[in-house]
Structures are given as C-alpha cells and as structure tokens.
Write an enzyme that holds these catalytic residues in place. Structure first.
Site, PDB file in Angstrom:
ATOM      1  CG  ASP A  13      -2.122  -1.289   1.143  1.00  0.00           C
ATOM      2  OD1 ASP A  13      -2.408  -1.825   0.300  1.00  0.00           O
ATOM      3  OD2 ASP A  13      -2.069  -1.916   2.418  1.00  0.00           O
ATOM      4  N   GLY A  15       1.856   3.035  -2.750  1.00  0.00           N
ATOM      5  CA  GLY A  15       1.780   4.036  -3.935  1.00  0.00           C
ATOM      6  C   GLY A  15       2.405   3.566  -4.729  1.00  0.00           C
ATOM      7  CE  LYS A  16       3.458  -2.767  -5.091  1.00  0.00           C
ATOM      8  NZ  LYS A  16       3.013  -2.208  -2.894  1.00  0.00           N
ATOM      9  N   GLY A  40      -3.766  -4.250  -4.708  1.00  0.00           N
ATOM     10  CA  GLY A  40      -4.832  -3.024  -5.122  1.00  0.00           C
ATOM     11  C   GLY A  40      -4.658  -2.561  -5.121  1.00  0.00           C
ATOM     12  CG  HIS A  41      -0.893  -1.219  -8.001  1.00  0.00           C
ATOM     13  ND1 HIS A  41      -0.331  -1.883  -8.444  1.00  0.00           N
ATOM     14  CD2 HIS A  41      -0.443  -1.737  -6.284  1.00  0.00           C
ATOM     15  CE1 HIS A  41       0.666  -2.880  -8.216  1.00  0.00           C
ATOM     16  NE2 HIS A  41       0.136  -2.255  -6.824  1.00  0.00           N
ATOM     17  CB  THR A 130      -7.599 -10.357  -0.165  1.00  0.00           C
ATOM     18  OG1 THR A 130      -7.078 -11.275  -0.407  1.00  0.00           O
ATOM     19  CG2 THR A 130      -6.324  -9.682   0.908  1.00  0.00           C
ATOM     20  CD  GLN A 224       0.736  -9.280  -2.106  1.00  0.00           C
ATOM     21  OE1 GLN A 224       1.229  -8.978  -2.824  1.00  0.00           O
ATOM     22  NE2 GLN A 224      -0.888  -8.934  -2.235  1.00  0.00           N
ATOM     23  CB  THR A 301      -9.658  -5.726   1.881  1.00  0.00           C
ATOM     24  OG1 THR A 301      -9.027  -4.939   2.730  1.00  0.00           O
ATOM     25  CG2 THR A 301      -9.102  -6.890   1.405  1.00  0.00           C
ATOM     26  CB  SER A 413       4.335  10.626  -5.081  1.00  0.00           C
ATOM     27  OG  SER A 413       2.917  10.629  -5.591  1.00  0.00           O
TER      28      SER A 413
END
Length: 433
Positions: A13, A15-16, A40-41, A130, A224, A301, A413
C-alpha cells in the site's frame, strides 16, 4: 539492458500503482511477477479513478505491453471482470497490448472457500488474508497439483487435473461442511473462460527475451511489500509469494533483470493492513489523523489501515535484503501541517537495543520503537513538482531519511495525481550505469 524493478519496502500500500503508472510512460513493457488479485492499486488520471487488482498498471498507457508473468496466480473470473470493467471505460485490452504467461497458475473457486475457512479457524490468530484463494493456489503450485493456463487447451486433461486437485481438498471441505462446485461445473466454466483468455496467453519468458535483445525498456511491477515477503517478512503474517526484487527474475523468466535498477517504494509514514507486528504503530489521535488525511483504506478489501511513524530500521533492512538501489517517497503531503515528526531509528526489546528487526515473531511483537524527533512544516507540499520548491523542513526530512536508510530518494510523489511527481534521478538512466 534497461530494466527497472518496482517493489514495496514496507507492508504494501505504499503507492506502487501511481509510481508504476508514471514510470510506464518511459517504459515499453510493464510486468507483474508475483501475487494475485489480492494486490490493489489506485490510480488518479485527471478526474478519473482507476482501481486495479490483477492487471499491470501499464494497461492504462497507450502503446505499452502489459504482462502478467508466471509468478502470478490468476483467478480467471476476477481477471475477466477486471478486463471488462476497464474496456467499458474505453481502455483498450487486446493481444497487442496485453499478454499472460502460459505457465501461470490458476485460482479455482475452491481455493477461496479454503482460504476463508482456514482464516475462520485461526480465530484471534488470523493472519489477515484477503480470502481470495491466493495462499491455497500457491500451495497447490508447490505441491505440483495446480492447474495452469496452458492446461486450458485440452478439455479431457483439464478435467483430470481438476478432479485430482479437488480430491486432495475434499476431506477438508467436507469436514468444514463447505459446499463447492462440482468438477464438471468448474471444468466447464474454465473452458468457457478459456475462449476469451487463451488469445492473450504466450511464452512470456520468450517474448521478454526478445524485448531485452531489442533493448526495450522493461518495468517490473511488484505487489505487496518486503515485510509481507514469505521468507523475509513478519512471518506468519505475510503473503504467500516472494515480494523481493529477486523474484522478478523467476516470476517472469527474464534472467537479465538482475542487471536492472531496483526502486523501493515507501510512504513518508507507515501503514499496515490486517494482523501482525507494527513497532511504530500509533493508536492515538495522530494515527487517526494520518489515516484520515491519507485515505488509508485497502483498495481490495476496504479495510482500514493501521498507521504509524516512518520506520527507518525496517526500510534499511528492506534495502539490504532486496537489493534496492533507490527509494520513492510517497504521500509526502499527508505530513503537511504537523508540528513534529518522529522517525523510528531502532528498537528496544526486553531492554536490549536492536538496529534490525529480528525474525522471531515473539521478539517482533515486543519491539518498542526508539524515536528521533524532527520539526514538521506548515507549508503545503501537495502538487509540488520541483525539489527546490519543497519547504525547508521537508527537505531536511527527506535528507534524514536518506541517511538513515542508506539509500537515495530518487522520486517523490506529492499527491495522488498522475503527474505530481518530483524526479531527482531517472531510474531508467540509472539502470544503464
């Protein structure tokens, strides 16, 4: 060769997705090499928000080849739903811009059922999965009973393989009183899905080798983070794949990736979703503030993320283990307006000081952070695109993180927006040095 590997250096999580999307403008190929649709992106492109779980972030760029490597486990239903959702929004997805490794393992419906049942059995000791079947699919891969994409070309053989896999899991499923689809139902559904998926299936290792020989720029997209790595993470509260940069080679089949440049993505603070140790976690108003300002909810999720101060010890350890050359600092703007900032520089475990996080889960859970305090800044960093325009104290914070992690910060960023990025050094240029 010019290849860049992007991986998380915390607990995921970081920010990839945005970073990979931004770098993909400079790349020719964007490759996922591990994980599944548990990743999740979230990407902001203008006023449009895109949430990706399985497809590489490069799919949103024109004239790029998005690739799912053999190290990824694929739920065909999730893949087709994600493809259809993007296509409805005008994103082109064809064999000309997307391919999948023929030897990638499939997630079947029973994998998710097993995953959720096991997590329920763990009770208070749950690991925070998940529930999407990732772990059980990897288990079947290692046990040599998995169904792979290349198996979808022969209906009779496919049915034999599905039957064998189901037979192995049948006792557990019946013991837990779990109803699951029949072998025939799963096989028939896979054959229907195969008609759509097979045109995208290729020997990815061969295609990437050709791209390398043609001196194409290849960007590897990890999922991840290092501290969820099956070997080096906070075991057993980890994912089921190797998240470190070295797995880009095995998970794609391109051995030459060893010659590339590895970027570790880190937030300006730290977050974790699910269970497991988190030495710098803040269970107070400051932790709540970071979560609110950073919109810290899981892309996949929707779970609320735990928040804490930047842990320089863990990030330095990530850099050493994964061979990270440079760091990308994200969500700098979330720290705007804070009077003071704390950085974890060590641990106190039972009165003994550590400059690394030991592997023992018992010791990890007893690790108390040793902090260094720095002054914050009141000015806004949001949207800044030049390093010289950052507030003085923000610059000091960045420089101190570089000292503590022993790695340069090559990109920053400053908002979720696609182009709000400060580039100190171009990773693709660094890859050729």
């Amino acid at each position: 060769m010019s290849s860049v590997i992007v991986m998380g250096a915390q607990w995921g999580d970081e920010g990839k997705g945005k970073v990979v999307d931004w770098l993909s403008d400079r790349a020719d190929y964007v490759v996922r090499f591990q994980g599944g649709h548990n990743a999740g992106h979230t990407l902001m492109i203008g006023n449009e928000e895109y949430k990706l779980s399985l497809l590489p972030s490069g799919i949103l760029r024109k004239n790029k080849m998005a690739v799912i490597g053999n190290g990824v486990v694929i739920d065909p239903t999730a893949l087709l739903n994600e493809m259809a959702g993007l296509q409805k929004r005008g994103v082109a997805i064809t064999p000309d811009n997307f391919m999948i490794a023929e030897n990638a393992v499939l997630i079947l419906p029973i994998h998710s059922l097993i995953d959720k049942a096991r997590e329920q059995l763990r009770g208070v000791g749950k690991i925070g999965t998940t529930g999407r079947g990732i772990g059980p699919a990897y288990e079947d891969k290692i046990a040599r009973r998995a169904v792979r994409l290349c198996d979808l070309t022969d209906g009779a053989e496919l049915k034999k393989q599905v039957s064998a896999l189901v037979a192995h899991h049948d006792i557990f499923l019946k013991t837990m009183n779990i109803d699951y689809p029949s072998v025939d139902a799963m096989t028939d559904e896979l054959l229907k899905q195969a008609k759509i998926i097979l045109p995208f299936v290729k020997p990815v290792w061969r295609e990437l080798d050709k791209a390398d020989e043609a001196q194409k720029k290849i960007l590897f997209e990890g999922a991840q983070g290092l501290w969820l790595d099956i070997d080096h993470g906070t075991y057993p509260f980890v994912t089921s794949s190797a998240t470190a940069a070295g797995n880009a080679i095995l998970g794609s089949g391109l051995g030459a990736a060893f010659n590339g440049y590895c970027l570790g993505i880190v937030k300006a603070y730290a977050t974790r979703v699910g269970s497991g140790p988190f030495p710098t976690e803040l269970l107070d108003a400051t932790g709540e503030l970071l979560g609110q300002k950073g919109r810290e909810f899981g892309t996949v999720t929707g779970r609320k993320r735990r928040c804490g101060w930047f842990d320089a010890v863990m990030v330095r350890q990530s850099c050493k283990i994964a061979g990270i050359h440079g760091l990308v600092l994200t969500k700098m703007d979330v720290l705007d307006g804070m009077e003071k900032l704390m950085i974890g520089i060590g641990y106190d475990i039972d009165g003994k000081q550590y400059d690394y996080l030991p592997a023992s889960p018992a010791l990890q859970c007893r690790a108390k952070p040793i902090y260094e305090e720095m002054a914050g800044w009141q000015e806004s960093t949001r949207g800044t695109r030049k390093f010289r325009d950052l507030p003085a104290n923000a610059v000091k914070y960045v420089k101190r993180l570089e000292e503590l992690t022993t790695r340069p910060i090559t990109l920053l960023s400053t908002s979720p927006e696609r182009d709000d990025m400060i580039m100190v050094e171009d990773p693709f240029v660094m890859a050729n040095r």
